[in-house]
Write a protein that holds these residues in place. Structure first.
Motif, short mmCIF file in Angstrom:
data_model
loop_
_atom_site.label_atom_id
_atom_site.label_comp_id
_atom_site.label_asym_id
_atom_site.label_seq_id
_atom_site.Cartn_x
_atom_site.Cartn_y
_atom_site.Cartn_z
N TYR A 142 -64.72 -12.48 49.40
CA TYR A 142 -65.98 -12.08 48.72
C TYR A 142 -67.19 -11.85 49.99
O TYR A 142 -67.07 -12.46 51.11
N VAL A 143 -68.33 -11.17 49.55
CA VAL A 143 -69.25 -10.92 50.49
C VAL A 143 -70.52 -12.16 50.39
O VAL A 143 -70.74 -12.26 49.33
N LEU A 144 -70.67 -12.61 51.55
CA LEU A 144 -71.59 -13.65 51.48
C LEU A 144 -73.20 -13.08 51.64
O LEU A 144 -73.62 -11.82 52.19
N LYS A 145 -73.96 -13.29 50.68
CA LYS A 145 -75.41 -12.96 50.59
C LYS A 145 -76.36 -14.12 50.76
O LYS A 145 -76.29 -14.97 49.81
N VAL A 146 -77.02 -14.31 51.84
CA VAL A 146 -77.85 -15.48 52.21
C VAL A 146 -79.29 -15.19 51.52
O VAL A 146 -79.93 -14.28 52.19
N LYS A 148 -73.42 -19.84 44.66
CA LYS A 148 -72.74 -19.44 43.43
C LYS A 148 -72.23 -18.23 43.69
O LYS A 148 -72.63 -17.26 44.54
N LEU A 149 -71.44 -17.81 42.78
CA LEU A 149 -70.43 -16.58 42.79
C LEU A 149 -71.05 -15.70 41.82
O LEU A 149 -71.01 -16.00 40.48
N ILE A 150 -71.98 -14.80 42.21
CA ILE A 150 -72.45 -13.85 41.15
C ILE A 150 -72.17 -12.33 41.65
O ILE A 150 -72.40 -11.91 42.49
#
Length: 88
Positions: A65-69, A81-83
């Motif tokens: 998954y790609v991380l969004k900070v 959270k996985l969204i």
């Protein structure tokens, strides 16, 4: 005795075991402990440390998954959270 993936060596012994006996047991296993520590170092030699920045790829439950900070000062604790296919 356990050598954990982070390199920590854990020695379990009964509370009644004298300290000199515990030390002697560790010394007898010193070669085994060093071998495992060297194996850990070899495996981690080419591993890049995480930067924890948006866009970084993360492995979670067997999928990437790609991380969004998202920096939100109003949040008191750090959450994840996985969204929508992103770890936020």
């Amino acid at each position: 005795m356990h050598v954990h993936p982070n390199g920590m060596v854990q020695v379990d012994a009964p509370e009644s075991a004298p300290l000199p006996e515990i030390k002697a047991a560790v010394q007898r296993r010193a070669r085994w402990i060093l071998k495992h520590l060297n194996d850990i170092e070899e495996r981690n030699r080419y591993v890049q440390p995480r930067a924890w920045v948006s866009g970084e790829s993360m492995l979670y439950l067997g999928r990437r998954y790609v991380l969004k900070v998202i920096d939100d000062p109003s949040q008191r604790k750090v959450t994840c959270k996985l969204i929508g296919g992103q770890l936020r």
